[in-house]
Design a protein around this motif. Structure first.
Motif, PDB file in Angstrom:
ATOM      1  N   GLN A 286       5.766  29.720  85.856  1.00  0.00           N
ATOM      2  CA  GLN A 286       6.763  29.113  85.190  1.00  0.00           C
ATOM      3  C   GLN A 286       6.158  28.607  83.583  1.00  0.00           C
ATOM      4  OE1 GLN A 286       9.239  26.263  87.076  1.00  0.00           O
ATOM      5  NE2 GLN A 286      10.402  28.195  88.055  1.00  0.00           N
ATOM      6  N   LEU A 298      10.841  29.671  83.219  1.00  0.00           N
ATOM      7  CA  LEU A 298      11.393  28.322  83.226  1.00  0.00           C
ATOM      8  C   LEU A 298      12.527  27.926  82.509  1.00  0.00           C
ATOM      9  CD1 LEU A 298      10.999  25.454  84.587  1.00  0.00           C
ATOM     10  CD2 LEU A 298       9.242  25.062  82.812  1.00  0.00           C
ATOM     11  N   THR A 301      15.378  29.190  84.349  1.00  0.00           N
ATOM     12  CA  THR A 301      15.797  28.584  85.465  1.00  0.00           C
ATOM     13  C   THR A 301      16.601  27.363  85.103  1.00  0.00           C
ATOM     14  OG1 THR A 301      13.662  29.206  86.637  1.00  0.00           O
ATOM     15  CG2 THR A 301      14.779  27.233  87.473  1.00  0.00           C
ATOM     16  N   GLU A 302      16.011  26.585  83.883  1.00  0.00           N
ATOM     17  CA  GLU A 302      16.855  25.612  83.412  1.00  0.00           C
ATOM     18  C   GLU A 302      18.218  25.746  82.924  1.00  0.00           C
ATOM     19  OE1 GLU A 302      15.776  22.361  83.445  1.00  0.00           O
ATOM     20  OE2 GLU A 302      13.995  22.567  84.629  1.00  0.00           O
ATOM     21  N   HIS A 305      20.352  26.304  85.681  1.00  0.00           N
ATOM     22  CA  HIS A 305      20.960  25.020  86.290  1.00  0.00           C
ATOM     23  C   HIS A 305      21.686  24.245  85.569  1.00  0.00           C
ATOM     24  CE1 HIS A 305      20.373  21.207  88.498  1.00  0.00           C
ATOM     25  NE2 HIS A 305      19.925  20.838  87.442  1.00  0.00           N
ATOM     26  N   LEU A 306      21.480  23.880  84.095  1.00  0.00           N
ATOM     27  CA  LEU A 306      22.657  23.511  83.374  1.00  0.00           C
ATOM     28  C   LEU A 306      23.891  23.981  83.138  1.00  0.00           C
ATOM     29  CD1 LEU A 306      19.993  22.132  80.586  1.00  0.00           C
ATOM     30  CD2 LEU A 306      20.790  20.742  82.269  1.00  0.00           C
TER      31      LEU A 306
END
Length: 315
Positions: A286, A298, A301-302, A305-306
């Motif tokens: 990441q 990364l 991924t963020e 998630h958000l």
């Protein structure tokens, strides 16, 4: 008539006197002897062990047992024969050595022999020998109590093997009482914590706390254990030299035959290197290896998630 009555009274007096003396000197001792023999026979019948009477050369004089299957030959065939005639050389020599020790010291304890008994199985017997002094002019004899310790030796062997397995296990094993006082630790505990068994016994496992494990973790652990349920989780501990390490811990209640909890058994595995390796792998996947900055993976991924939080999002 008076003479005749006098003789009659005298005869009656002699009769009662003789009867009293006979009862006291003959009947009562015989009754006591019979009672003593009955008690002795009842005791011999109740004995769970084999009882033999041998002379100084190891010849069987008496055999007292109801467990004939535990003999290496039928009882009547043993009488008058020596141990060398009915046993292999090694156990026969052990029996004679026990007799020699009893002759010198009065008793002998602890010597063990192994024989093949009538049912074909191999059994171990522990010998207790006592010297029995004979009447003047008679040879001394020896009472030999032979206890079957086959099951005990098997249990001891299994416990010994289990103890070695626990001691040499690569997983840390800790046993505490209900007040969380440490009762046992294996060698893996010493290697991981730096504390010897002598230093740990009687101590509370708080001895290893680093202060970095959340309080909620300990609260959840004791909530489970107080209900008689096992608990599993991760704890960050500190060794004697100050090194911090992470352990995967599984704690189970130990119950007795009645189902009552008597101890707690903890299996602990050091997962510090595993977690560090996982963190390194995650960082490599990441982050950019040249700059160390977060990479596209990364960011994705963020963003995922958000975006799942159903809130306004701007990129």
């Amino acid at each position: 008539i008076y003479n005749l009555l006098g003789h009659l009274y005298k005869a009656l007096a002699y009769f009662f006197l003789y009867n009293a003396l006979f009862a006291e000197t003959v009947r009562r001792p015989y009754a006591l002897l019979h009672h003593s023999e009955s008690q002795l026979q009842a005791t011999l019948s109740a004995l769970p062990d084999l009882l033999f009477e041998l002379d100084g050369q190891g010849r069987y004089l008496q055999v007292h047992t109801r467990q004939h299957q535990s003999l290496n030959a039928p009882g009547p065939l043993l009488l008058g024969r020596s141990v060398h005639e009915v046993m292999p050389a090694e156990p026969a020599a052990t029996v004679l050595a026990a007799i020699a020790e009893a002759r010198a010291h009065g008793v002998s304890h602890g010597k063990t022999i192994t024989l093949t008994v009538q049912n074909g199985s191999r059994s171990s017997f522990e010998l207790s020998v006592a010297r029995q002094n004979g009447a003047p002019g008679e040879e001394e004899s020896f009472l030999v109590l032979s206890r079957d310790v086959t099951a005990r030796e098997q249990t001891e062997h299994e416990l010994h093997m289990l103890w070695h397995a626990v001691e040499q296990s690569p997983v840390t094993i800790v046993i505490t009482d209900l007040q969380a006082r440490i009762q046992y630790v294996n060698q893996a505990f010493t290697r991981s914590s730096g504390y010897s068994a002598a230093e740990a016994l009687g101590q509370n496992p708080r001895l290893l706390q680093s202060g970095k494990t959340p309080t909620a973790t300990y609260r959840a652990m004791w909530h489970q254990l107080s209900q008689g349920k096992p608990w599993q989780g991760e704890i960050i501990n500190r060794s004697k030299d100050g090194t911090e390490y992470t352990e995967q811990v599984h704690i189970s209640p130990v119950r007795d035959a009645q189902g009552q909890i008597t101890h707690f058994l903890a299996h602990k595995e050091d997962i510090t290197e595993r977690k560090q390796a996982a963190e390194r792998i995650q960082k490599l996947t990441q982050h950019d290896p040249l700059t160390g900055l977060p990479n596209r993976s990364l960011l994705g991924t963020e963003f995922t998630h958000l975006s799942q939080q159903a809130k306004p999002l701007a990129v």
